[in-house]
Design an enzyme around this catalytic site. Structure first.
Site, mmCIF file in Angstrom:
data_model
loop_
_atom_site.group_PDB
_atom_site.id
_atom_site.type_symbol
_atom_site.label_atom_id
_atom_site.label_comp_id
_atom_site.label_asym_id
_atom_site.label_seq_id
_atom_site.Cartn_x
_atom_site.Cartn_y
_atom_site.Cartn_z
ATOM 1 N N HIS A 47 -41.401 -28.714 8.766
ATOM 2 C CA HIS A 47 -41.290 -27.855 7.586
ATOM 3 C C HIS A 47 -42.369 -28.186 6.561
ATOM 4 O O HIS A 47 -42.135 -28.120 5.355
ATOM 5 C CB HIS A 47 -39.885 -27.941 6.966
ATOM 6 C CG HIS A 47 -38.855 -27.196 7.784
ATOM 7 N ND1 HIS A 47 -38.550 -25.884 7.571
ATOM 8 C CD2 HIS A 47 -38.105 -27.590 8.847
ATOM 9 C CE1 HIS A 47 -37.628 -25.491 8.453
ATOM 10 N NE2 HIS A 47 -37.347 -26.509 9.243
ATOM 11 N N GLY A 134 -35.973 -18.061 20.571
ATOM 12 C CA GLY A 134 -35.110 -18.614 19.523
ATOM 13 C C GLY A 134 -34.787 -20.087 19.710
ATOM 14 O O GLY A 134 -33.864 -20.605 19.101
ATOM 15 N N ALA A 135 -35.576 -20.783 20.556
ATOM 16 C CA ALA A 135 -35.283 -22.189 20.855
ATOM 17 C C ALA A 135 -36.161 -23.139 20.058
ATOM 18 O O ALA A 135 -36.083 -24.343 20.218
ATOM 19 C CB ALA A 135 -35.463 -22.442 22.352
ATOM 20 N N GLY A 136 -37.042 -22.602 19.211
ATOM 21 C CA GLY A 136 -37.935 -23.465 18.439
ATOM 22 C C GLY A 136 -39.210 -23.793 19.184
ATOM 23 O O GLY A 136 -39.924 -24.727 18.817
ATOM 24 N N LEU A 137 -39.509 -23.042 20.252
ATOM 25 C CA LEU A 137 -40.734 -23.299 21.026
ATOM 26 C C LEU A 137 -41.779 -22.215 20.757
ATOM 27 O O LEU A 137 -42.744 -22.077 21.485
ATOM 28 C CB LEU A 137 -40.411 -23.391 22.526
ATOM 29 C CG LEU A 137 -39.388 -24.478 22.875
ATOM 30 C CD1 LEU A 137 -39.093 -24.479 24.368
ATOM 31 C CD2 LEU A 137 -39.885 -25.860 22.445
ATOM 32 N N SER A 138 -41.549 -21.456 19.720
ATOM 33 C CA SER A 138 -42.502 -20.475 19.209
ATOM 34 C C SER A 138 -42.815 -19.331 20.162
ATOM 35 O O SER A 138 -43.982 -18.997 20.405
ATOM 36 C CB SER A 138 -43.791 -21.189 18.814
ATOM 37 O OG SER A 138 -44.352 -20.506 17.756
ATOM 38 N N SER A 139 -41.761 -18.714 20.668
ATOM 39 C CA SER A 139 -41.974 -17.547 21.523
ATOM 40 C C SER A 139 -42.678 -16.437 20.744
ATOM 41 O O SER A 139 -43.484 -15.689 21.309
ATOM 42 C CB SER A 139 -40.644 -17.055 22.093
ATOM 43 O OG SER A 139 -39.735 -16.796 21.058
ATOM 44 N N GLU A 172 -46.538 -11.583 11.981
ATOM 45 C CA GLU A 172 -45.295 -12.288 11.641
ATOM 46 C C GLU A 172 -44.968 -12.191 10.155
ATOM 47 O O GLU A 172 -43.831 -11.956 9.774
ATOM 48 C CB GLU A 172 -45.393 -13.763 12.044
ATOM 49 C CG GLU A 172 -45.396 -13.944 13.553
ATOM 50 C CD GLU A 172 -44.676 -15.201 13.994
ATOM 51 O OE1 GLU A 172 -43.483 -15.355 13.669
ATOM 52 O OE2 GLU A 172 -45.304 -16.024 14.669
ATOM 53 N N ASP A 184 -47.726 -22.263 13.916
ATOM 54 C CA ASP A 184 -47.466 -21.806 15.282
ATOM 55 C C ASP A 184 -48.645 -21.065 15.908
ATOM 56 O O ASP A 184 -49.063 -21.397 17.019
ATOM 57 C CB ASP A 184 -46.190 -20.964 15.323
ATOM 58 C CG ASP A 184 -44.975 -21.769 14.884
ATOM 59 O OD1 ASP A 184 -45.063 -23.013 14.861
ATOM 60 O OD2 ASP A 184 -43.942 -21.170 14.555
HETATM 61 C C1 GLA Z 1 -40.748 -22.496 12.348
HETATM 62 C C2 GLA Z 1 -41.923 -21.782 11.688
HETATM 63 C C3 GLA Z 1 -43.117 -22.718 11.513
HETATM 64 C C4 GLA Z 1 -42.695 -24.019 10.830
HETATM 65 C C5 GLA Z 1 -41.474 -24.615 11.535
HETATM 66 C C6 GLA Z 1 -40.913 -25.824 10.811
HETATM 67 O O1 GLA Z 1 -41.056 -22.808 13.666
HETATM 68 O O2 GLA Z 1 -42.319 -20.675 12.474
HETATM 69 O O3 GLA Z 1 -44.128 -22.054 10.795
HETATM 70 O O4 GLA Z 1 -42.434 -23.783 9.485
HETATM 71 O O5 GLA Z 1 -40.429 -23.671 11.646
HETATM 72 O O6 GLA Z 1 -41.794 -26.904 10.869
#
Ligand code: GLA
Length: 399
Positions: A47, A134-139, A172, A184
């Site tokens: 963050h 939606g898993a935090g792997l930046s799809s 985005e 990302d």
């Molecule tokens: C998401 C956002 C990123 C970043 C992270 C937290 O993945 O897309 O830009 O802010 O949360 O580190």
């Protein structure tokens, strides 16, 4: 994560299937061209991107497959193997309108790029891949940067990596409306295997730092938890961080973002801050320091020192930033006690999703078993845990 059968299939097999799916959706015709764009994990700088701080992500060898075929008109047809709705857009018409659907990501990229060259040819495009959504792997960055890459090639725009990253960011932020930072798309667009990207989100300066992948493996464990309102909660964190900065800025001459608030200024002012904003700012101010310390450790080959910063980051995300959940905490705690994990923390925004672990390669099997058993004992199901390789970034993969 995608079905296990898909995860263990070689990429050539997945691509062949994707081409077959393309013919089923768009009909017979010339063979489509195929592109791949990776996802990413972030190891340090949680963050921090939207606070102007440094981050340390790396691309992974899972991502988005995009098959594309030129059309003779100026229409864009967009479909996905993982989404029910398909869309058709007129490239000669008014600016695209936001649909509130998955298509907004690639459509936002198209909208950004067609302004550069108004006369562009129509395309049929099919998205798919082996990255969980939606898993935090930046799809989303994987799709956006991949779309920018293929449009750059199909339309002959000659953009280069940074302009493609900008088009992805436009999609985005401006089109979809997520208040995300720059991490990302940079992580995807500037990917280099066996390296972490050091990205200073205040000015975009960056360098690639080698990661000893003979010694350590990057593993990702998925909680399976997907929070419906995660986007709103993320935007709320962005707003809180901005409010914390507004309260601290008068005491830090020249500061332009929360990253510029020193540990000393924060310590001086902390008792005067609203309690919630104090906790948010405390995470950011100390995470900046941890991320610099992690970079120093990595540069000296002190991987245990790097990993210790990851564990500390997770504790701060849990206690101060309130973006963890019990499933994530059990994964990180069991990684810690396994003895074979150098560092672990939630990756991405949190609120569910995945944890990333840096594992001593010689102990991979025992660590995976230990973490999966601990999670199962608590939640009654085994979490998918996978070892990811690195990736060189978006490219054409047609054979
Ligand atoms: C998401 C956002 C990123 C970043 C992270 C937290 O993945 O897309 O830009 O802010 O949360 O580190």
């Amino acid at each position: 994560m995608p079905r296990r059968a898909d995860r263990i299939l070689p990429v050539s097999e997945l691509l062949a299937r994707h081409e077959l799916a393309f013919a089923a959706v768009f009909g017979p015709g010339p063979r489509p061209r195929s592109f791949f764009s990776p996802g990413r994990v972030n190891l340090m700088g949680a963050h921090l991107d939207y606070n102007g701080g440094p981050v340390m992500p790396t691309a992974i060898d899972r991502g988005t497959f995009i098959a594309v075929r030129a059309r003779s008109d100026r229409r864009l047809r967009l479909s996905s193997t993982s989404e029910p709705l398909s869309f058709e857009l007129d490239l000669t018409g008014a600016p695209f309108a936001r649909q509130g659907q998955w298509v907004d990501y690639p459509a936002g990229v198209c909208e950004s790029l067609r302004r550069r060259r108004p006369v562009v040819g129509g395309l049929d495009i099919l998205f798919g891949g082996n990255l969980p959504v939606g898993a935090g792997l930046s799809s989303s960055a994987s799709i956006c940067v991949g779309t920018a890459f293929l449009l750059d090639h199909m339309w002959g725009l000659g953009l280069g990596a940074l302009k493609r990253v900008e088009a992805a960011l436009f999609a985005e932020r401006e089109f979809v409306g997520v208040r995300c930072g720059i991490m990302d798309p940079y992580a995807v667009g500037l990917a280099m295997p066996e390296h972490l990207l050091w990205l200073d989100c205040k000015d975009g300066s960056n360098e690639h730092l080698p990661l000893d992948s003979a010694r350590i493996a990057i593993a990702v464990a998925d909680t399976g938890v997907r929070r419906e309102l995660a986007q709103g909660a993320f935007n709320e964190r962005v707003a809180q961080a901005a409010a914390a900065f507004a309260a601290l800025a008068p005491f830090a001459p020249g500061a332009t973002c929360l990253r510029d608030i020193s540990v000393e200024v924060f310590a001086d002012r902390r008792s005067k801050l609203d309690p919630l904003l104090r906790r948010r700012a405390e995470h950011v101010v100390h995470e900046v320091a941890r991320t610099f310390a992690a970079r120093d450790a990595l540069k000296c080959g002190k991987l245990a020192g790097f990993g210790a910063q990851m564990f500390a980051a997770h504790a701060s995300l849990r206690e101060l930033y309130d973006v963890s959940c019990p499933e994530l905490d059990v994964l990180v705690d069991s990684a810690h006690e396994s003895g074979g994990v150098l560092g672990s923390r939630l990756t991405g925004a949190g609120f569910g999703g995945c944890v990333v672990m840096l594992i001593d390669r010689s102990r991979t099997a025992s660590v995976v078993e230990h973490v999966a058993c601990r999670f199962e004992a608590r939640f009654g199901r085994r979490p998918p845990i996978e070892i990811f390789g690195g990736d060189p970034g978006p490219r054409e993969v047609s054979e």
